[in-house]
Design an enzyme around this catalytic site. Structure first.
Site, PDB file in Angstrom:
ATOM      1  N   THR A  69      -4.159  -1.298  -3.225  1.00 19.47           N
ATOM      2  CA  THR A  69      -3.659  -2.519  -2.250  1.00 19.47           C
ATOM      3  C   THR A  69      -4.033  -2.783  -1.499  1.00 19.47           C
ATOM      4  O   THR A  69      -3.679  -4.104  -1.317  1.00 19.47           O
ATOM      5  CB  THR A  69      -2.551  -2.004  -1.644  1.00 19.47           C
ATOM      6  OG1 THR A  69      -1.218  -1.802  -3.076  1.00 19.47           O
ATOM      7  CG2 THR A  69      -1.091  -3.193  -1.665  1.00 19.47           C
ATOM      8  N   GLY A  93       2.694   2.221  -2.623  1.00 15.79           N
ATOM      9  CA  GLY A  93       3.094   2.620  -4.246  1.00 15.79           C
ATOM     10  C   GLY A  93       4.005   2.304  -4.205  1.00 15.79           C
ATOM     11  O   GLY A  93       4.256   2.676  -5.760  1.00 15.79           O
ATOM     12  N   LYS A  94       4.870   1.009  -4.634  1.00 15.68           N
ATOM     13  CA  LYS A  94       6.127   0.805  -4.549  1.00 15.68           C
ATOM     14  C   LYS A  94       5.507   0.503  -6.519  1.00 15.68           C
ATOM     15  O   LYS A  94       6.497   0.760  -7.739  1.00 15.68           O
ATOM     16  CB  LYS A  94       6.577  -0.377  -4.376  1.00 15.68           C
ATOM     17  CG  LYS A  94       6.043  -1.644  -4.000  1.00 15.68           C
ATOM     18  CD  LYS A  94       6.216  -2.935  -2.931  1.00 15.68           C
ATOM     19  CE  LYS A  94       5.967  -3.903  -3.004  1.00 15.68           C
ATOM     20  NZ  LYS A  94       4.713  -3.783  -1.604  1.00 15.68           N
ATOM     21  N   THR A  95       4.172  -0.607  -6.803  1.00 16.90           N
ATOM     22  CA  THR A  95       4.525  -0.281  -8.618  1.00 16.90           C
ATOM     23  C   THR A  95       4.272   0.880  -8.641  1.00 16.90           C
ATOM     24  O   THR A  95       4.976   0.863 -10.336  1.00 16.90           O
ATOM     25  CB  THR A  95       3.241  -1.413  -8.149  1.00 16.90           C
ATOM     26  OG1 THR A  95       3.248  -2.684  -7.590  1.00 16.90           O
ATOM     27  CG2 THR A  95       2.640  -1.694  -9.731  1.00 16.90           C
ATOM     28  N   SER A  96       3.251   1.673  -8.489  1.00 17.28           N
ATOM     29  CA  SER A  96       3.136   2.965  -8.845  1.00 17.28           C
ATOM     30  C   SER A  96       4.502   3.642  -9.591  1.00 17.28           C
ATOM     31  O   SER A  96       4.947   4.183 -10.472  1.00 17.28           O
ATOM     32  CB  SER A  96       2.684   3.721  -7.991  1.00 17.28           C
ATOM     33  OG  SER A  96       0.814   3.032  -8.024  1.00 17.28           O
ATOM     34  N   GLY A 142       0.716  -1.127   0.314  1.00 13.01           N
ATOM     35  CA  GLY A 142      -0.099   0.051   0.211  1.00 13.01           C
ATOM     36  C   GLY A 142       0.657   1.493  -0.313  1.00 13.01           C
ATOM     37  O   GLY A 142       0.281   2.459   0.090  1.00 13.01           O
ATOM     38  N   ASP A 182       3.293  -8.802  -8.289  1.00  9.89           N
ATOM     39  CA  ASP A 182       2.014  -8.574  -7.256  1.00  9.89           C
ATOM     40  C   ASP A 182       0.806  -9.697  -7.428  1.00  9.89           C
ATOM     41  O   ASP A 182       1.097  -9.518  -8.824  1.00  9.89           O
ATOM     42  CB  ASP A 182       2.065  -6.956  -7.793  1.00  9.89           C
ATOM     43  CG  ASP A 182       0.880  -6.786  -6.556  1.00  9.89           C
ATOM     44  OD1 ASP A 182       0.015  -7.311  -6.258  1.00  9.89           O
ATOM     45  OD2 ASP A 182       0.931  -5.198  -6.113  1.00  9.89           O
TER      46      ASP A 182
END
Length: 571
Positions: A503, A25-28, A23, A50
Site C-alpha cells: 500500500t 492491512g485493512k484490505t488483507s 498500509g 481501494d
C-alpha cells in the site's frame, strides 16, 4: 485484554466496515474475514473501494463493479469498485452543463475543486451506498463487507442540507471541497438510509485496523472519535502485524518487539476500551487465496531461501550529494503519514550542512525536538510551524470573508469544508511559502508538502481572481512565488518517501502522478525502514525481508534508478 482474531469467537453483524491508515492491512484483514466466513458455509459479499486494489491478483480472476463469484472460495462474491473512474464520471456530470457557458479558466477551477480525495471518497460512497441500501442483497448474503469506511468528514458533508446547493457555479471561497455534492440531489434519500444503517449497532460494525505503531494507533483513535460523534458506536479494534517469533539473540528482533510493545502500552485510551483482537505479523505476501486463507491462523518459512542482505543499494549520501552538486534551493520530503519524512528531512539538512551548505530546516512536527536540538547545534537554522495555529488563522480569514456574502445555511457548509484535509494543507503551505520567501540565501528543507491537488487548487484560486471579484481566502504573494519555483526542477526537489510494502508504494505512485499533474517532477525516492538491509539472523524476519524485494524493485522502476534505501532502525 487482546484476543486472537478468530472468526469463530466473534459475533459479527450483517454489515462490516474496515477502516484504518494506509498500509495497516485493512484490505488483507477484510479479505481474510470474507474468505474465513465463506469457508464456514456463509454467503458473503466483499466490496472493495481501494484505488490501488490488487484483489484481481489475489483471487486470480477478473473482477468488476457488479459482482464476481470466486471459484476458489464457494459462497464468496467480490465487487471491485473503481473510485477514481467513478470520481471522473461524477466530476464530468457536475461540470458538463457549464461547458461553453462559463470562461475556460472558471471550468478549470471547477474541475480542480472536484479533483481531490474528498470527491473520490464521495464517489465511492455513492457507489457502495447502493449495496448497503439494497433489500434483495441484504436477504441474499449473510454478511456484506466493505474494505474501506468513509471518513467522518465525508459523512458529515452528506448530512449537510446546504451541501446540495449548486453555488459551485457562482462562487469560490478558497477552501478545499467546494460543491462536492452539487450533482447528487436525487441521491439524498439513499444517503440518508445508508447513514442510518451505518449507525445501527445491530446491523453494522466498524472494524478499526491498526499496526502496533504509534502513528496508526493515533489515526485509529481519531477516526473512531469522529465516527462515534456521528452515531457509529459499534466499533472493535484489530491490531495487525504483531511479532510473535521472538529471538533474544537477534538484536533486530528484540528492537522490533520492544517498539511494538511500547506503542501498545501508550495506545490512546479512547480505543483501548474497545473489544481488541490481534493478527500476527506474517512472513509471506498476501498475494493469493491460499495465503489469505491462512493469514489469521498460521505462518510457514518453508519458502525461505538463503538470506542475503541487500548490499548494492544507493544510499542517502548519494541523494544528498546530488542535491548539493545540482544546486537545489528548496527540498521537500513528501509521503504518507508514518513513513519517516520528518526524520529524513532532518537527516538531509544535517548532511547538506556537512557539505558546507547554509541550510534552513522547517517542519510541522512538534514531536521531533531531539533532532531539532541536534540540528541547531550543527549550525542549521530551524523554524517550526504550529499547524493548529496557522489553520485557525486561515479558517478565520475564510470565515470573515465568506460571511460577507453567504447565508447562515451555506456558512454551515463552509465550516464543514474547512475541516477537510486539503484546508489544512493550504494553511500550512501558506506558512511554508512565507518562510521560503525569506530564505533566499539558504537551502530550505521542508518536511512535508501539499498534494498535487492542493497545489493545483491554489493555482486555480489565483487564476480565478481574474474572473471573480468576490473571493475569499487570500492567496499571498509568497504562495504565488513558490508555485513556479516548485515547478522548476533546477531549483526544487521533492523527495518521495515510502516503505517497502504494497500500500505505501501504491500510494506513493499515486502521489507521483498527482505531482506530475501539477507540473512538478521529482527525481529521488527513499525507501525507508528496509529489513532487507539488516543482518537479522531471525529466520522469520529474513523471510519478511525477502518479501520486501518486490516493492523495492517497483520503486527502482518508478524512480528510474534514483531510489535511496535506508535500513530499518529502532527509532
Amino acid at each position: 485484554m487482546m484476543k486472537a482474531f478468530n472468526l469463530s469467537d466473534i459475533e459479527l453483524t450483517k454489515y462490516l466496515f474496515f477502516t484504518g491508515k494506509g498500509g495497516v492491512g485493512k484490505t488483507s484483514i477484510a479479505c481474510a474475514t470474507a474468505v474465513g466466513l465463506a469457508d464456514k458455509g456463509e454467503k458473503i459479499l466483499l466490496i472493495s473501494t481501494d484505488p490501488a486494489s490488487n484483489l484481481q491478483d489475489v483471487f486470480n480472476q477478473t473482477l468488476n463493479g457488479h459482482g464476481t463469484a470466486i471459484s476458489e472460495v464457494p459462497g464468496l462474491t467480490v465487487v471491485n469498485l473503481d473510485p477514481e473512474q467513478a470520481a471522473a464520471e461524477y466530476r464530468e456530470s457536475v461540470i458538463a452543463p457549464f461547458r461553453g457557458q462559463l470562461p475556460e479558466s472558471v471550468i478549470q477551477n471547477m474541475e480542480e475543486q472536484l479533483s481531490g480525495s474528498c470527491t473520490v471518497e464521495i464517489a465511492a460512497f455513492n457507489e457502495f451506498s447502493d449495496f448497503i441500501t439494497d433489500a434483495d442483497k441484504a436477504k441474499e448474503y449473510d454478511h456484506i463487507i466493505f474494505d474501506t469506511a468513509p471518513t467522518g468528514h465525508t459523512l458529515r458533508m452528506l448530512q449537510l442540507p446546504s451541501a446540495w446547493s449548486t453555488f459551485i457555479s457562482e462562487s469560490t471561497h478558497g477552501a478545499s471541497c467546494l460543491g462536492q455534492l452539487s450533482g447528487l440531489e436525487e441521491r439524498k434519500g439513499i444517503y440518508k438510509q445508508a447513514v442510518e444503517t451505518l449507525s445501527d449497532t445491530n446491523a453494522t460494525q466498524l472494524v478499526l485496523v491498526s499496526r502496533p505503531e504509534i502513528a496508526p494507533l493515533k489515526e485509529a483513535a481519531r477516526s473512531s472519535h469522529e465516527l462515534q460523534l456521528l452515531g457509529i458506536k459499534n466499533q472493535l479494534l484489530v491490531i495487525n502485524g504483531i511479532l510473535q517469533q521472538l529471538d533474544e539473540a537477534d538484536n533486530v528482533t528484540q528492537q522490533l518487539h520492544d517498539r511494538q510493545q511500547k506503542a501498545l502500552q501508550s495506545m490512546p485510551v479512547a480505543i483501548s476500551e474497545y473489544p481488541m483482537y490481534s493478527v500476527p505479523l506474517r512472513s509471506y505476501n498476501l498475494s493469493n487465496v491460499a495465503n489469505i486463507r491462512r493469514m489469521l491462523y498460521s505462518d510457514s518459512l518453508t519458502d525461505n531461501p538463503c538470506y542475503q542482505p541487500i548490499t548494492d543499494a544507493k544510499s542517502i549520501d548519494e541523494l544528498v550529494n546530488d542535491l548539493y552538486t545540482s544546486g537545489k534551493r528548496v527540498v521537500f520530503t513528501m509521503g504518507k503519514g508514518g513513513v519517516g519524512k520528518t526524520t529524513l528531512a532532518t537527516e538531509i539538512a544535517l548532511r547538506l550542512t556537512k557539505l558546507d551548505a547554509k541550510v534552513h530546516l522547517t517542519t510541522t512536527d512538534p514531536a521531533n525536538h531531539l533532532n531539532y536540538d541536534f540540528a541547531i547545534q550543527s549550525g542549521i537554522t530551524v523554524s517550526h510551524i504550529d499547524e493548529a495555529e496557522v489553520l485557525e488563522k486561515y479558517k478565520n480569514e475564510v470565515r470573515s470573508k465568506a460571511a460577507e456574502t453567504m447565508t447562515a445555511e451555506d456558512m454551515e457548509y463552509i465550516e464543514e469544508d474547512l475541516r477537510s484535509p486539503c484546508t489544512q494543507e493550504i494553511a500550512v503551505f501558506k506558512a511554508f511559502a512565507e518562510i521560503v520567501d525569506k530564505a533566499e540565501n539558504e537551502i530550505v528543507v521542508i518536511d512535508t508538502a501539499p498534494t498535487g491537488h492542493t497545489l493545483l487548487l491554489l493555482d486555480a484560486t489565483q487564476s480565478y481572481h481574474k474572473e471573480v471579484e468576490r473571493t475569499q481566502g487570500e492567496v499571498t504573494g509568497a504562495v504565488a512565488n513558490l508555485l513556479p519555483r516548485l515547478r522548476n526542477p533546477k531549483e526544487t526537489e521533492v523527495v518521495i518517501v515510502t516503505l517497502p510494502e504494497t500500500t505505501p508504494v501504491f500510494e506513493a505512485e499515486r502521489l507521483q502522478k498527482d505531482l506530475q499533474r501539477a507540473g512538478i517532477n521529482n527525481k529521488w525516492w527513499v525507501v525507508n525502514a528496509c529489513l532487507s538491509l539488516t543482518n537479522t539472523e531471525n529466520s522469520f524476519l529474513q523471510a519478511k525481508a525477502q518479501s520486501e524485494l518486490t516493492w523495492i524493485k517497483k520503486v527502482e522502476e518508478l524512480s528510474k534508478g534514483n531510489a535511496a534505501l535506508i535500513e530499518w532502525k529502532n527509532l
